[in-house]
Design a protein around this motif. Structure first.
Motif, PDB file in Angstrom:
ATOM      1  N   PRO A  98       3.306  53.692  -9.244  1.00 32.96           N
ATOM      2  CA  PRO A  98       2.671  52.570  -8.533  1.00 32.96           C
ATOM      3  C   PRO A  98       1.888  53.003  -7.293  1.00 32.96           C
ATOM      4  O   PRO A  98       0.781  52.505  -7.047  1.00 32.96           O
ATOM      5  N   GLU A  99       2.417  53.940  -6.538  1.00 35.76           N
ATOM      6  CA  GLU A  99       1.709  54.399  -5.342  1.00 35.76           C
ATOM      7  C   GLU A  99       0.473  55.215  -5.722  1.00 35.76           C
ATOM      8  O   GLU A  99      -0.565  55.123  -5.051  1.00 35.76           O
ATOM      9  N   THR A 100       0.571  55.992  -6.779  1.00 36.08           N
ATOM     10  CA  THR A 100      -0.591  56.730  -7.255  1.00 36.08           C
ATOM     11  C   THR A 100      -1.707  55.776  -7.645  1.00 36.08           C
ATOM     12  O   THR A 100      -2.885  56.011  -7.337  1.00 36.08           O
ATOM     13  N   LEU A 101      -1.347  54.671  -8.297  1.00 36.94           N
ATOM     14  CA  LEU A 101      -2.359  53.674  -8.669  1.00 36.94           C
ATOM     15  C   LEU A 101      -2.976  53.052  -7.432  1.00 36.94           C
ATOM     16  O   LEU A 101      -4.195  52.859  -7.362  1.00 36.94           O
ATOM     17  N   ARG A 102      -2.159  52.721  -6.449  1.00 36.20           N
ATOM     18  CA  ARG A 102      -2.695  52.100  -5.224  1.00 36.20           C
ATOM     19  C   ARG A 102      -3.691  53.033  -4.552  1.00 36.20           C
ATOM     20  O   ARG A 102      -4.793  52.613  -4.161  1.00 36.20           O
ATOM     21  N   GLN A 103      -3.318  54.303  -4.414  1.00 40.78           N
ATOM     22  CA  GLN A 103      -4.198  55.247  -3.747  1.00 40.78           C
ATOM     23  C   GLN A 103      -5.474  55.516  -4.549  1.00 40.78           C
ATOM     24  O   GLN A 103      -6.539  55.757  -3.974  1.00 40.78           O
ATOM     25  N   SER A 104      -5.385  55.455  -5.862  1.00 40.69           N
ATOM     26  CA  SER A 104      -6.517  55.822  -6.710  1.00 40.69           C
ATOM     27  C   SER A 104      -7.469  54.665  -6.979  1.00 40.69           C
ATOM     28  O   SER A 104      -8.673  54.888  -7.168  1.00 40.69           O
ATOM     29  N   LEU A 105      -6.955  53.432  -7.001  1.00 40.86           N
ATOM     30  CA  LEU A 105      -7.740  52.314  -7.510  1.00 40.86           C
ATOM     31  C   LEU A 105      -8.073  51.239  -6.495  1.00 40.86           C
ATOM     32  O   LEU A 105      -8.964  50.419  -6.738  1.00 40.86           O
ATOM     33  N   SER A 106      -7.391  51.200  -5.390  1.00 37.35           N
ATOM     34  CA  SER A 106      -7.582  50.105  -4.434  1.00 37.35           C
ATOM     35  C   SER A 106      -8.617  50.479  -3.365  1.00 37.35           C
ATOM     36  O   SER A 106      -8.599  51.603  -2.851  1.00 37.35           O
ATOM     37  N   PRO A 107      -9.525  49.539  -3.018  1.00 42.38           N
ATOM     38  CA  PRO A 107      -9.699  48.199  -3.591  1.00 42.38           C
ATOM     39  C   PRO A 107     -10.622  48.184  -4.815  1.00 42.38           C
ATOM     40  O   PRO A 107     -10.598  47.262  -5.592  1.00 42.38           O
ATOM     41  N   THR A 108     -11.475  49.236  -4.964  1.00 43.72           N
ATOM     42  CA  THR A 108     -12.342  49.315  -6.137  1.00 43.72           C
ATOM     43  C   THR A 108     -12.363  50.752  -6.643  1.00 43.72           C
ATOM     44  O   THR A 108     -12.090  51.703  -5.891  1.00 43.72           O
ATOM     45  N   SER A 109     -12.696  50.919  -7.903  1.00 40.80           N
ATOM     46  CA  SER A 109     -12.833  52.248  -8.489  1.00 40.80           C
ATOM     47  C   SER A 109     -13.907  52.196  -9.562  1.00 40.80           C
ATOM     48  O   SER A 109     -14.138  51.157 -10.174  1.00 40.80           O
ATOM     49  N   GLU A 110     -14.571  53.319  -9.757  1.00 37.85           N
ATOM     50  CA  GLU A 110     -15.670  53.410 -10.720  1.00 37.85           C
ATOM     51  C   GLU A 110     -15.209  54.165 -11.962  1.00 37.85           C
ATOM     52  O   GLU A 110     -14.738  55.301 -11.864  1.00 37.85           O
ATOM     53  N   TRP A 111     -15.387  53.512 -13.095  1.00 38.22           N
ATOM     54  CA  TRP A 111     -14.896  54.042 -14.372  1.00 38.22           C
ATOM     55  C   TRP A 111     -16.061  54.425 -15.272  1.00 38.22           C
ATOM     56  O   TRP A 111     -17.150  53.904 -15.095  1.00 38.22           O
ATOM     57  N   PRO A 112     -15.846  55.354 -16.216  1.00 37.41           N
ATOM     58  CA  PRO A 112     -14.580  55.917 -16.669  1.00 37.41           C
ATOM     59  C   PRO A 112     -14.058  57.087 -15.841  1.00 37.41           C
ATOM     60  O   PRO A 112     -12.940  57.549 -16.077  1.00 37.41           O
ATOM     61  N   HIS A 113     -14.838  57.583 -14.845  1.00 36.28           N
ATOM     62  CA  HIS A 113     -14.379  58.740 -14.078  1.00 36.28           C
ATOM     63  C   HIS A 113     -13.027  58.498 -13.418  1.00 36.28           C
ATOM     64  O   HIS A 113     -12.188  59.403 -13.344  1.00 36.28           O
ATOM     65  N   PRO A 357     -20.664  52.894 -25.640  1.00 40.75           N
ATOM     66  CA  PRO A 357     -19.835  54.012 -25.169  1.00 40.75           C
ATOM     67  C   PRO A 357     -20.676  55.231 -24.822  1.00 40.75           C
ATOM     68  O   PRO A 357     -21.860  55.316 -25.154  1.00 40.75           O
ATOM     69  N   HIS A 358     -20.032  56.158 -24.145  1.00 46.61           N
ATOM     70  CA  HIS A 358     -20.651  57.458 -23.902  1.00 46.61           C
ATOM     71  C   HIS A 358     -20.203  58.393 -25.019  1.00 46.61           C
ATOM     72  O   HIS A 358     -19.010  58.553 -25.261  1.00 46.61           O
ATOM     73  N   PHE A 359     -21.176  59.007 -25.711  1.00 45.06           N
ATOM     74  CA  PHE A 359     -20.863  59.861 -26.846  1.00 45.06           C
ATOM     75  C   PHE A 359     -20.659  61.293 -26.402  1.00 45.06           C
ATOM     76  O   PHE A 359     -21.429  61.841 -25.630  1.00 45.06           O
ATOM     77  N   GLY A 360     -19.627  61.900 -26.929  1.00 40.17           N
ATOM     78  CA  GLY A 360     -19.323  63.294 -26.689  1.00 40.17           C
ATOM     79  C   GLY A 360     -18.208  63.679 -27.639  1.00 40.17           C
ATOM     80  O   GLY A 360     -17.917  62.961 -28.598  1.00 40.17           O
ATOM     81  N   PRO A 361     -17.534  64.806 -27.386  1.00 36.33           N
ATOM     82  CA  PRO A 361     -16.370  65.140 -28.217  1.00 36.33           C
ATOM     83  C   PRO A 361     -15.325  64.020 -28.206  1.00 36.33           C
ATOM     84  O   PRO A 361     -14.631  63.800 -29.190  1.00 36.33           O
ATOM     85  N   ALA A 362     -15.232  63.312 -27.083  1.00 38.83           N
ATOM     86  CA  ALA A 362     -14.388  62.123 -26.982  1.00 38.83           C
ATOM     87  C   ALA A 362     -15.291  60.911 -26.754  1.00 38.83           C
ATOM     88  O   ALA A 362     -16.374  61.026 -26.181  1.00 38.83           O
ATOM     89  N   LEU A 363     -14.812  59.760 -27.202  1.00 35.77           N
ATOM     90  CA  LEU A 363     -15.582  58.523 -27.071  1.00 35.77           C
ATOM     91  C   LEU A 363     -15.151  57.823 -25.779  1.00 35.77           C
ATOM     92  O   LEU A 363     -14.074  57.242 -25.696  1.00 35.77           O
ATOM     93  N   ALA A 364     -15.984  57.916 -24.760  1.00 42.22           N
ATOM     94  CA  ALA A 364     -15.645  57.376 -23.442  1.00 42.22           C
ATOM     95  C   ALA A 364     -16.216  55.977 -23.268  1.00 42.22           C
ATOM     96  O   ALA A 364     -17.275  55.660 -23.815  1.00 42.22           O
ATOM     97  N   PRO A 365     -15.532  55.127 -22.508  1.00 45.20           N
ATOM     98  CA  PRO A 365     -16.037  53.763 -22.298  1.00 45.20           C
ATOM     99  C   PRO A 365     -17.288  53.746 -21.434  1.00 45.20           C
ATOM    100  O   PRO A 365     -17.589  54.707 -20.719  1.00 45.20           O
ATOM    101  N   PRO A 366     -18.032  52.644 -21.491  1.00 46.12           N
ATOM    102  CA  PRO A 366     -19.202  52.513 -20.620  1.00 46.12           C
ATOM    103  C   PRO A 366     -18.779  52.379 -19.170  1.00 46.12           C
ATOM    104  O   PRO A 366     -17.597  52.176 -18.861  1.00 46.12           O
ATOM    105  N   ARG A 367     -19.735  52.467 -18.277  1.00 45.37           N
ATOM    106  CA  ARG A 367     -19.436  52.332 -16.850  1.00 45.37           C
ATOM    107  C   ARG A 367     -18.958  50.920 -16.536  1.00 45.37           C
ATOM    108  O   ARG A 367     -19.484  49.938 -17.045  1.00 45.37           O
ATOM    109  N   PHE A 368     -17.949  50.852 -15.673  1.00 41.95           N
ATOM    110  CA  PHE A 368     -17.521  49.556 -15.141  1.00 41.95           C
ATOM    111  C   PHE A 368     -16.816  49.783 -13.811  1.00 41.95           C
ATOM    112  O   PHE A 368     -16.382  50.906 -13.494  1.00 41.95           O
ATOM    113  N   THR A 369     -16.770  48.717 -13.027  1.00 40.01           N
ATOM    114  CA  THR A 369     -16.077  48.751 -11.740  1.00 40.01           C
ATOM    115  C   THR A 369     -14.801  47.938 -11.854  1.00 40.01           C
ATOM    116  O   THR A 369     -14.822  46.789 -12.321  1.00 40.01           O
ATOM    117  N   LEU A 370     -13.700  48.536 -11.437  1.00 37.20           N
ATOM    118  CA  LEU A 370     -12.417  47.840 -11.397  1.00 37.20           C
ATOM    119  C   LEU A 370     -12.124  47.452  -9.948  1.00 37.20           C
ATOM    120  O   LEU A 370     -12.131  48.306  -9.063  1.00 37.20           O
TER     121      LEU A 370
END
Length: 377
Positions: A98-113, A357-370
């Motif tokens: 839970p603390e890792t999520l708070r530090q990583s995602l709050s208040p906004t985060s840019e995905w998929p990175h 999606p972003h195409f590569g060896p893995a199928l990554a999601p499009p950009r979004f802001t959480l």
């Protein structure tokens, strides 16, 4: 009934090309460069199981530029040990999530990175144990930033990537030689798992490549699976669904490992088509997961379809048979844990910046802001 001729080239948008090319309810289609793409679930599983020896021995996780780590018993041992090690590690770090999520995602985060960086932050000590040389820990972190993140490789030159890869290989080879001289009672990290299970004659360069597969799986594949789960749930907000269903439905619609290739060892027929050793057979979980004979409304995000369902026949997000990803269940459970913490602790919204999606060896999601905000007490 055949679909219309594709309006895009395969290399520009592989998924759209296949969607437009595959006959309705079809089982296979030929892609450029003599690649037979298999969409029928039973045929796809038979290819991956390879019970009749129709295909050359292959394991994506252990297949590297240095060759394939073997024999099969060594691969299985690494899988068992990695699964056991990760299970214990995740249990020991559960209270920190839970603390890792708070530090990583709050208040906004840019995905998929953000998903890849979150997984690395939570699992870095599983990859390389504390107390290891800082240069080793630094180089693994650099691999995430310069090779795992979606699209990052396309933004750097071939020469830059080559020089970086040489530096990574040099550091890992040095570390593996040092690990081989140690005689610890138990593995301290996944690098130890790879080194201890491998044959003494396996080269350090080969083991370095296999360890990098661990890095890509832990930070890349799991991070992208989390990204897809958040993207789909956030763009189809529902309060009455189980996170486990969200994760499985995300993996059904957008399997991270979306193309699994093998080489025929002899001429034979598969999914109604004749193939030879000069061809490639591609199992496509993306098409298997949307086969209209096995799924109702296959294009729709319906996490409730998983209520009471364990193992449907047309679901192969981690491969199939003996080459199934050994940590598949642990990966899904970790993503489910993240979703449960987020939904129980925060009000969160997804702002999509794309749909493809972003195409590569893995199928990554499009950009979004959480965006996250703590729930009122």
């Amino acid at each position: 009934m055949s679909r219309q001729q594709p309006q895009v080239r395969f290399h520009d948008d592989p998924l759209l090309f296949m969607e437009q090319s595959l006959p309705a309810g079809g089982d296979s289609l030929w892609l450029p460069e003599r690649q037979l793409c298999v969409a029928e679930p039973a045929a796809a599983k038979a290819v991956l199981v390879n019970g009749g020896g129709l295909y050359e021995e292959h394991a994506d996780f252990f297949q590297t530029a240095e060759g394939m780590l073997g024999p099969r018993a060594v691969q299985q041992e690494i899988g068992r040990e990695a699964r056991s090690f990760l299970k214990a590690f995740l249990a020991s770090r559960a209270e920190l999530l839970p603390e890792t999520l708070r530090q990583s995602l709050s208040p906004t985060s840019e995905w998929p990175h953000a998903g890849n960086r979150l997984m690395y932050r939570h699992l870095a000590d599983a990859l390389v144990a504390p107390g290891s040389p800082e240069s080793l820990r630094d180089i693994v972190g650099a691999v995430v930033e310069r090779a795992v993140l979606a699209g990052v490789r396309e933004r750097t030159s071939w020469w830059t990537r080559w020089r970086f890869r040489r530096r990574v290989r040099r550091e890992l080879v040095h570390a593996i030689r040092a690990r081989r001289e140690r005689r610890d009672a138990a593995p301290s990290d996944l690098l130890d798992v790879v080194v201890r299970a491998a044959d003494v004659h396996a080269s350090e360069a080969l083991l370095a490549e296999v360890f990098l597969s661990c890095v890509f799986a832990v930070t890349g594949s799991v991070g992208f699976a989390l990204g897809w789960s958040l993207y789909l749930w956030g763009t189809h907000p529902r309060a009455d669904v189980d996170p486990a269903g969200v994760v499985r439905e995300a993996l059904r619609l957008w399997p991270v490992a979306w193309m699994l290739s093998v080489r025929p060892a002899k001429a034979h027929a598969v999914a109604g088509e004749d193939v030879t050793p000069g061809d490639t057979v591609v199992v496509c979980p993306y098409l298997v997961h949307r086969h209209p004979s096995h799924w109702q409304e296959p294009e729709s995000f319906r996490p409730e379809r998983w209520d009471g369902v364990r193992s449907p026949p047309a679901f192969i997000p981690f491969g199939w048979g003996s080459h199934t990803c050994p940590a598949a269940l642990l990966s899904m459970e970790l993503v489910e844990d993240v979703l449960r913490i987020l939904s129980g602790t925060y009000q969160w919204t997804v702002t999509a910046h794309g749909a493809r999606p972003h195409f590569g060896p893995a199928l990554a999601p499009p950009r979004f802001t959480l965006s996250v905000q703590p729930l009122p007490l």
